[in-house]
Write an enzyme that holds these catalytic residues in place. Structure first.
Site, PDB file in Angstrom:
ATOM      1  CG  ASN A 208      -0.084   0.063   2.404  1.00  0.00           C
ATOM      2  OD1 ASN A 208       0.543   0.724   2.930  1.00  0.00           O
ATOM      3  ND2 ASN A 208      -0.321  -1.261   3.324  1.00  0.00           N
ATOM      4  CG  ASP A 277      -6.750  -5.477   6.269  1.00  0.00           C
ATOM      5  OD1 ASP A 277      -5.860  -5.664   7.311  1.00  0.00           O
ATOM      6  OD2 ASP A 277      -7.355  -4.545   5.858  1.00  0.00           O
ATOM      7  CE  LYS A 287       9.195 -11.740 -14.222  1.00  0.00           C
ATOM      8  NZ  LYS A 287       9.626 -11.344 -15.466  1.00  0.00           N
ATOM      9  CG  PHE A 322      -2.561   5.385  13.482  1.00  0.00           C
ATOM     10  CD1 PHE A 322      -1.808   5.270  14.577  1.00  0.00           C
ATOM     11  CD2 PHE A 322      -2.707   6.904  13.029  1.00  0.00           C
ATOM     12  CE1 PHE A 322      -0.840   6.335  15.096  1.00  0.00           C
ATOM     13  CE2 PHE A 322      -1.787   7.812  13.253  1.00  0.00           C
ATOM     14  CZ  PHE A 322      -0.730   7.532  14.403  1.00  0.00           C
ATOM     15  CE  LYS A 340      -8.387  -3.429  14.378  1.00  0.00           C
ATOM     16  NZ  LYS A 340      -7.318  -3.516  13.212  1.00  0.00           N
TER      17      LYS A 340
END
Ligand code: CTP
Length: 400
Positions: A208, A277, A287, A322, A340
């Protein structure tokens, strides 16, 4: 941090004097008012004019300057200082300070000041390792003097070993620490930062846009405030903060292992990493070739590291998460806080201008376990980092 602060830069005689010029430049750039004191020997290496031009202030060299001084020079300088730095510091000046000898302007000022004194030694390796020098350094440390340890390398005297002046940028960081109230001394802080990478094959991965900036800023701020900091970081192009223990990981599984190994001893855990996730169910060993027009990857869920920490949370441990959201910021963050078992969650709308990934600023909302919510304006990630730590300390103090 340096804005409006008066720094005395003491320069003693050694070949590393030229690096003190760079340090002076960095201090001035950071906003400090710098007054330079040079010993006689230092003037043999670089002229006072260089330091005078860069500091914008007269350079002091004489203990008794009857023409220009109206006050007692060394006392007025000593009183004005918020911080004193001696760089480079020779074995000679360190020996004098350790034994209470004040026979020139620099040593007299250092003995008269109440400001913190940061010493950056530079000398021949054999001098550095000499037990008399080591005793002197240890003695000064016992008396609260701070040291920016020299580094190893080729020394001007021809020897190789420890004795090279620490890099100016690192001395500046230690100076920043010396000016920061040590309200996190004795605390152990674990921070995660950056993205994770989940392998598809040996050359490709899923990841990300996280740069690590927020987590790195938190780790640095905690260290400047005196905490012992461990930073578990996914791949990031950032330079790690000085003085933190860096643990580099790639995948979410590696981050989970690294975090669980260190979480029990942490007083505060801040989980700023953008953990993937999902991971590829079966990464290819070789590859992958582009044989077909379509490719389906099968993904499986990664463990939620933060939720695991919430389950394991020790008594008195503060757990901060966060929440990266693009919609329903507050509601989604509140759900994560509860699910959490967090004490605090820092929610940011990663799609807002000036917020989220890869920028130096952020706009966050802080939610607490007891339902309180506070919205902070657009701030730099450094400011948000200190804001988060301020609130964590208040939360600890309230005994919640
Ligand atoms: N987190 C984690 N491990 C994961 C996923 C997230 O530790 N596998 C942590 C992040 O470091 C962050 C918090 O959980 O502190 C929230 O992460 P975020 O990506 O906002 O949310 P998710 O819990 O992953 O939920 P969703 O992706 O559905 O928004």
């Amino acid at each position: 941090m340096f804005k409006g602060k008066t720094v005395i830069l003491g320069v003693t005689g050694g070949i590393a004097v030229y690096k003190a010029v760079e340090l002076l430049r960095l201090l001035v750039k950071a906003g400090a008012q710098v007054h330079v004191i040079m010993t006689k020997a230092a003037c043999e290496f670089v002229t006072p004019l260089t330091f005078q031009t860069l500091s914008g202030n007269p350079v002091h060299t004489e203990l008794f300057n009857l023409i220009t001084e109206q006050e007692i020079g060394h006392i007025s300088l000593a009183d004005r200082a918020d911080l004193c730095i001696i760089a480079p510091a020779t074995a000679n000046v360190i020996g004098k300070l350790a034994n209470g000898i004040a026979d020139d302007l620099l040593t007299t000022t250092m003995m008269a000041t109440k400001a913190p004194v940061l010493i950056a030694p530079a000398m021949n390796v054999n001098m550095y390792e000499n037990s008399i020098y080591q005793e002197n350094e240890a003695r000064l440390q016992r008396h609260g003097y701070l040291f920016a340890a020299p580094v190893s390398g080729f020394l001007a005297c021809g020897w190789e070993g420890k004795g090279k002046l620490q890099e100016p940028a690192l001395i500046l960081e230690e100076a920043a620490r010396a000016l920061t109230p040590q309200d996190m001394a004795g605390l152990s802080v674990l921070v995660t930062a950056g993205p994770t990478r989940e392998a598809i094959d040996p050359v490709r991965y899923i990841s990300n846009h996280s740069s690590g900036k927020m987590g790195y800023a938190i780790a640095r701020a905690a260290r400047l405030r005196g905490a012992a900091v461990t930073l578990v970081s996914g791949p990031s192009a950032l330079t790690p903060p000085v003085g933190v223990e860096l643990v580099e990981v790639e995948s979410a599984a590696q981050m989970l292992a690294a975090v669980l190994e260190r979480s029990a001893g942490a007083d505060i855990i801040v989980k700023a990493a953008a953990v993937a996730d999902y991971r590829v169910a079966e990464p290819a060993g070789q590859k992958m070739k582009k044989k077909s027009d379509e490719l389906q990857l099968s993904l499986v869920k990664n463990a939620d590291i933060l939720a695991e920490l919430g389950r394991l949370k020790g008594k008195g441990q503060v757990l901060v998460g966060f929440a990266a959201e693009t919609e329903n910021l507050q509601a989604n963050a509140a759900l994560k806080l509860a699910a959490k078992n967090l004490d605090m969650i820092v929610a940011n709308d990663v799609s807002a201008a000036g917020a989220g990934f890869n920028v130096d600023t952020n706009i966050v909302r802080i939610l607490w376990r007891d339902g309180r919510c506070e919205e902070l304006p657009l701030l730099t990630k450094e400011m948000i980092a200190s804001g988060i730590l301020d609130r964590v300390l208040l939360f600890r103090a309230s005994g919640s």
